[in-house]
Design an enzyme around this catalytic site. Structure first.
Site, PDB file in Angstrom:
ATOM      1  N   SER A  80       0.851  -1.192   0.000  1.00  0.00           N
ATOM      2  CA  SER A  80       0.000   0.000   0.000  1.00  0.00           C
ATOM      3  C   SER A  80       0.892   1.249   0.000  1.00  0.00           C
ATOM      4  CB  SER A  80      -0.914  -0.013   1.219  1.00  0.00           C
ATOM      5  OG  SER A  80      -1.776  -1.131   1.177  1.00  0.00           O
ATOM      6  N   HIS A 244       9.315   2.898  -3.325  1.00  0.00           N
ATOM      7  CA  HIS A 244       9.228   2.495  -1.923  1.00  0.00           C
ATOM      8  C   HIS A 244      10.132   3.340  -1.042  1.00  0.00           C
ATOM      9  CE1 HIS A 244       8.073  -1.345  -4.049  1.00  0.00           C
ATOM     10  NE2 HIS A 244       7.022  -1.074  -3.296  1.00  0.00           N
ATOM     11  N   PRO A 541     -31.992  21.052 -44.553  1.00  0.00           N
ATOM     12  CA  PRO A 541     -31.977  20.407 -43.237  1.00  0.00           C
ATOM     13  C   PRO A 541     -31.052  19.193 -43.163  1.00  0.00           C
ATOM     14  CG  PRO A 541     -34.042  19.960 -44.380  1.00  0.00           C
ATOM     15  CD  PRO A 541     -33.337  21.016 -45.163  1.00  0.00           C
TER      16      PRO A 541
END
Length: 557
Positions: A80, A244, A541
């Site tokens: 984590s 890390h 159109p």
């Protein structure tokens, strides 16, 4: 900064450390140091209905596992502190599950095995483990894989090692960094398409060899409850750190974004380095500018610009850009650059056609429904006043079709499906013309679907409309809006990719000018050709509808 008795000073910017340390000084039932990962996972899952926690483990899974039946499931994870990695990548077209360890620590093999079995028991045809190259991750994911194989689960593992920092990597090899997110995306796209396990392994293994990552930071990070991982004096920056908290390979004085990016790209592509990414002029890449956490959005935008310009200056084609927080390192004030060399197939997988086609179609349908009355009003002077209704029928038919059908992964198949749908549901000459256009265009996108291919497909579609409908530009029809746009789009085969968006914009503008020009044209085809010229005072159109469709597609892109 704060200080406590018998404890060294810690940086105030480390919010997690600060809050947890204060809680430890004044104990409470929650927010304790050793519970931060569990509480974080609960927060992630409770704020996302598409996720679920596997009871008894730090494992996040898709909450709709039934959709994995018959498909390969993808599992990744790691320590984590890298949020949004890895739970943030769980979902359709990406990971099926993520296993979290403690902060910066590999997850235990028991949790990895529990996740594998949960995915297998949901009906997956196999499980692929996507693992960053760290010893603990390799060992624990590998042990779980062996135990799963013993239970007859088809499981395989791909190791990602994209670190370009060390010129002579140790026996442990290159580390797995933010380039892992590229592999999540590619593997997820292949799995969603139903590819078998061996095919996915082969494809992503090949892609992993063409990825490089390098980081730089103005500060270290601090694991909650501990001192900063290394010391960095003010005004210095560290090049080549891991995720890390490991120190980098080189320290230097702070420099401008342009200089820092150039240093990073030079190092990443230096052929004398054993861990370099071979990159030459003409190569196509996906670029990820990753915020390691504490840089501002303003700084990230500056760095992103510098990275794109640096690569373009080397003749490298940047086909996709990701900029933001993808794989962080707690509160580290730094960023990393990841480059992945890609071919046409990898570009397709990285941005799957279906994922883009659905919102484009939704936007087009919304536009046509919003302009229904306008198109009817334009048509009352030139026809029977139902042009808006006809286009609304098409829009509603497409909306209903998308509710019950998956968008084909191939543009050719999608155009063919839409051609049949409009032929059946739209009706009138407009339905026939649109169906004819799509049918003629589809074969040109059967093998590849880059920008020049789309231009050729649209050219084929307009030629079919002219051949069978009998009208040409100047006859006051939708071709007066479509043909100028297609003529401009044909330039896509000669201009560099960096200018494609300019060509698209010019094509849309020419379509709108063409539609407006029909106000002053004499009708020579279609129902309006039977109406006296002095009564035709408004634009055609059909041409207005075509221009509106092209504008909607361009604005989405």
């Amino acid at each position: 900064m704060i200080s406590e008795p018998n404890e060294s000073r810690f940086r105030l910017s480390n919010g997690v450390t600060m809050f947890i340390r204060l809680r430890n000084k004044y104990p409470s039932p929650s927010n304790e140091l050793f519970g931060c990962v569990d509480e974080a996972l609960e927060g992630i899952v409770s704020s996302n209905g598409g996720l679920a926690l596997l009871r008894g483990h730090r494992v996040v899974l898709r909450s709709d596992l039934e959709h994995l039946k018959g498909k390969v499931a993808l599992l990744s994870g790691g320590g984590s502190g890298h949020e949004p990695a890895h739970a943030g990548y769980v979902g359709r077209g990406m990971l099926s599950g993520a296993v979290a360890g403690a902060v910066f620590s590999a997850p235990p093999p028991g949790s990895v095995l529990a996740a594998i079995m949960a995915l297998w028991q949901s009906g997956a045809s196999g499980v692929l483990l996507l693992v960053k190259n760290y010893t603990g991750d390799r060992l624990n994911f590998g042990l779980a894989a062996e135990k799963a194989r013993a239970q007859k689960v088809p499981v395989d593992m791909v190791i990602v090692n994209d670190d370009c920092a060390f010129t002579q990597p140790s026996k442990a090899g290159r580390r797995g960094l933010c380039g892992t997110v590229f592999i999540h995306k590619l593997a997820g796209a292949l799995a969603e398409e139903g590819c078998p396990l061996d095919v996915i392994v082969a494809q992503v293994s090949k892609a992993a060899k063409n990825i490089g990552t390098l980081g730089v930071s103005l500060s270290p990070c601090s694991v909650p409850g501990y001192l900063p991982s290394f010391q960095l004096p003010p005004g210095d920056m560290e090049l080549g750190m891991g995720i890390h908290g490991e120190p980098g390979i080189k320290r230097s004085k702070m420099a401008s974004a342009d200089e820092v990016v150039k240093t990073m790209v030079d190092h990443m592509t230096d052929p004398s380095s054993q861990s370099h990414l071979s990159l030459k002029s003409g190569d196509r890449v996906v670029l990820c500018v990753n915020n390691l956490c504490a840089l501002s959005g303003l700084e990230m935008a500056v760095v992103t610009k510098a990275a794109i310009n640096c690569l373009k200056g080397r003749g490298v084609v940047v086909t996709r850009v990701m900029s933001g927080s993808f794989m962080t390192s707690l509160e580290m004030a730094g960023m990393s650059l990841s480059l992945m060399k890609v071919d046409e197939e990898m570009i397709r997988l990285f941005g799957p056609f279906a994922a883009v086609a659905r919102p484009v179609l939704e936007s087009v349908c919304k536009t046509l429904l919003q302009r229904q009355d306008e198109l009817n009003a334009l048509d009352r002077g030139a026809g029977d006043g139902d042009c808006g209704n006809t286009h609304a029928l098409a829009a509603k038919a497409i909306q209903e079709w998308m509710q019950t059908n998956a968008i084909p992964g191939s543009p050719s198949l999608l155009l063919t499906a839409l051609a049949g749908l409009l032929e059946e549901k739209m009706g009138g000459s407009s339905g026939a013309l649109y169906s004819l256009f799509l049918t003629a265009a589809a074969p040109h996108l059967s093998k590849s679907n880059d920008a020049p291919d789309w231009a050729k497909a649209m050219h084929a579609g307009t030629e079919a409309m002219k051949r069978y409908g009998g009208a040409v530009p100047g006859d006051r029809t939708m071709l007066d809006a479509l043909c100028p746009a297609v003529e401009e789009l044909m330039k896509l085969s000669t201009v560099p990719p960096a200018l494609h968006i300019d060509v698209l914009q010019a094509a849309v503008e020419k379509s709108e000018v063409g539609a407006e020009s029909t106000r002053d044209l004499t009708a020579r085809a279609g129902r309006a050709s039977y109406v006296a010229s002095d009564r035709l005072t408004q634009p055609d159109p059909g041409a207005v509808a075509v221009a509106a469709i092209l504008r909607t597609v361009f604005e989405f892109l």
